[in-house]
Design an enzyme around this catalytic site. Sequence first.
Site, mmCIF file in Angstrom:
data_model
loop_
_atom_site.group_PDB
_atom_site.id
_atom_site.type_symbol
_atom_site.label_atom_id
_atom_site.label_comp_id
_atom_site.label_asym_id
_atom_site.label_seq_id
_atom_site.Cartn_x
_atom_site.Cartn_y
_atom_site.Cartn_z
ATOM 1 N N ASP A 88 0.350 19.897 -20.482
ATOM 2 C CA ASP A 88 -0.477 18.689 -20.604
ATOM 3 C C ASP A 88 0.335 17.802 -21.548
ATOM 4 O OD1 ASP A 88 -2.228 16.712 -21.275
ATOM 5 O OD2 ASP A 88 -3.909 18.025 -21.740
ATOM 6 N N TYR B 237 0.838 -1.204 0.000
ATOM 7 C CA TYR B 237 0.000 0.000 0.000
ATOM 8 C C TYR B 237 0.873 1.254 0.000
ATOM 9 C CZ TYR B 237 -3.961 3.010 1.182
ATOM 10 O OH TYR B 237 -4.936 3.968 1.161
ATOM 11 N N LYS C 229 -0.591 7.302 -23.540
ATOM 12 C CA LYS C 229 -0.126 7.655 -24.886
ATOM 13 C C LYS C 229 1.380 7.382 -24.974
ATOM 14 C CE LYS C 229 -4.115 10.095 -24.593
ATOM 15 N NZ LYS C 229 -4.945 10.132 -23.386
ATOM 16 N N HIS D 287 -20.098 13.613 -26.285
ATOM 17 C CA HIS D 287 -19.803 12.718 -27.406
ATOM 18 C C HIS D 287 -19.617 11.265 -26.978
ATOM 19 C CE1 HIS D 287 -16.065 14.316 -25.835
ATOM 20 N NE2 HIS D 287 -15.401 13.296 -26.328
ATOM 21 N N PHE E 55 -7.618 20.109 -24.427
ATOM 22 C CA PHE E 55 -8.220 18.825 -24.760
ATOM 23 C C PHE E 55 -9.619 18.744 -24.135
ATOM 24 C CE2 PHE E 55 -8.849 14.225 -24.031
ATOM 25 C CZ PHE E 55 -8.962 13.877 -25.360
ATOM 26 N N ASP E 56 -10.484 17.849 -24.644
ATOM 27 C CA ASP E 56 -11.890 17.859 -24.182
ATOM 28 C C ASP E 56 -12.028 17.601 -22.676
ATOM 29 O OD1 ASP E 56 -11.243 15.180 -24.500
ATOM 30 O OD2 ASP E 56 -13.128 14.595 -25.436
ATOM 31 N N ALA F 246 0.593 14.474 -22.551
ATOM 32 C CA ALA F 246 0.264 13.127 -23.036
ATOM 33 C C ALA F 246 1.206 12.670 -24.160
ATOM 34 C CB ALA F 246 -1.185 13.096 -23.510
HETATM 35 C C1 LIG Z 1 -3.926 15.950 -24.651
HETATM 36 C C2 LIG Z 1 -4.686 15.073 -23.707
HETATM 37 N N1 LIG Z 1 -4.823 15.444 -22.432
HETATM 38 C C3 LIG Z 1 -5.498 14.686 -21.547
HETATM 39 C C4 LIG Z 1 -6.084 13.506 -21.916
HETATM 40 C C5 LIG Z 1 -6.872 12.707 -20.907
HETATM 41 O O1 LIG Z 1 -6.189 11.561 -20.574
HETATM 42 P P1 LIG Z 1 -6.945 10.219 -20.102
HETATM 43 O O2 LIG Z 1 -7.713 9.712 -21.258
HETATM 44 O O3 LIG Z 1 -5.807 9.326 -19.696
HETATM 45 O O4 LIG Z 1 -7.810 10.577 -18.951
HETATM 46 C C6 LIG Z 1 -5.972 13.083 -23.237
HETATM 47 C C7 LIG Z 1 -6.613 11.824 -23.665
HETATM 48 O O5 LIG Z 1 -6.819 11.528 -24.812
HETATM 49 C C8 LIG Z 1 -5.252 13.894 -24.164
HETATM 50 O O6 LIG Z 1 -5.123 13.540 -25.447
#
Ligand SMILES: Cc1ncc(COP(=O)(O)O)c(C=O)c1O
Length: 458
Positions: A215, A72, A258, A450, A124-125, A217
């Site tokens: 961010d 843990y 990613k 979506h 990002f969304d 990814a």
């Molecule tokens: C640029 C970016 N930020 C954040 C995220 C969110 O990550 P997760 O899907 O691991 O929650 C994504 C996911 O596609 C992304 O492409």
Amino acid sequence: MELPFIEPFKIKMVEPVYRSTRNQREKWIGDAAFNLFNLKSEQVTIDLLTDSGTGAMSDRQWSALMLGDESYAGASSYYNLKNAIKEITGFSFFLPTHQGRAAENVIFSTLVKEGDLVPGNSHFDTTKGHIEFRKAIPVDCTVDIASELTALHPFKGNVDLDKLENVLKSNPKEKIPLIIVTVTNNTAGGQPVSLENIRGVHNLAKRYGVKFFLDSARFAENAWFIKTREEGYSGKSIREIVLKMFSYTDGMMMSSKKDAIVNMGGFIGLKDEDLFRRASAYNIIYEGFITYGGMSGRDMNALARGLYEGTDFEFLTSRIGQVAYLGSKMKEYCIPILEPTGGHAVFIDAKKFLPHVPEEEFPAQSLAVELYIEGGIRSAEVGTLMADRDPVTRANRFSGKEFVRLAIPRRVYSDNHMDYVAAVVRNVFERRESMIRGLRIKSEAPILRHFTIELEKL
Ligand SMILES: Cc1ncc(COP(=O)(O)O)c(C=O)c1O
């Protein structure tokens, strides 16, 4: 003769590709309410819905899983990951999270409050969702050239520094908890951000006393573009460039699904110990204790290994090269795509593909449905559905952009699969004039609609 480039890996394990008939697919997509997220994976032949969590792990990663320490607190897997993050990104403090949006949740819970502004390039969304959920406002300061879909600029993901400075200048700094730059800029087509631009954002952040986060990814793909496109970096290694990128920031949020080539995981990297302590409280509430935060020990081990593999130049050359290969096939067939191709996906310009389908009928989603019916390809709409409604007026946010994103998982498909994908798109392109009507919404969620939306054919 110069020897051709080869992928720096060979395949040890395979899984079947599912085939189906057109009649089956027509029925399945109707049952799925014309939402590709609702399809079962066995109903899909080539799955290009996302490159997130869909990559193939290496034998080294699978063997690292077996050495996972599931304690843990204070597990050796945690320290393996901590050391890898320190070596690759330079951050001394880190918090594991179960995926990228969880990292956003923890950081935004710590920093963002109602009425705040969060400027950056295209958010990002999930980032946008987390900001708007807190009644704060994401401010998109992406360079204008990003909207010129075929303009061959090397860094179309960049932040327009004048737009950013305007936001910083005209608002009190207490209202701007952080700037977020997404690398690569997924929403703008997986387009990279230059080091010069990252340095420029850093200088503005310093001048106005605002925090600056990446961010991250697709940070390794971004570094590959810097190495191959930005003057002065061709002699630097990917890891040197990555360290330089993060050196200009206060922190990073990472979806490890990613560029770290794992199926699940995320983390936050921070420089400041006080911020780390404040964020730790939210990590414990939402994710788990700070030495596992939503991840199993075995997954932290695989992630530690993936950070090294994902920052290998040869791997990145093969990965980004495959995206460019699919892009070149599309161009050969005269399919309108966003150019240059980015790091993780080919974006088809659905407005040009289906000029006779109005925005109100969701041309990108309509095209994604047709690609599925034609050849079982699952893609993602990056357009009006993903843009959600305006949180105040509740009107659809028509941005003028309607993309079908073909995101390529890492180390999964061959170039023959890409040839198949291109042929499917070409067949739909040839009969595009017969597709005169699009889709209508039957039901939708108030945010991030979506994922679960239900549609019907007009
Ligand atoms: C640029 C970016 N930020 C954040 C995220 C969110 O990550 P997760 O899907 O691991 O929650 C994504 C996911 O596609 C992304 O492409």
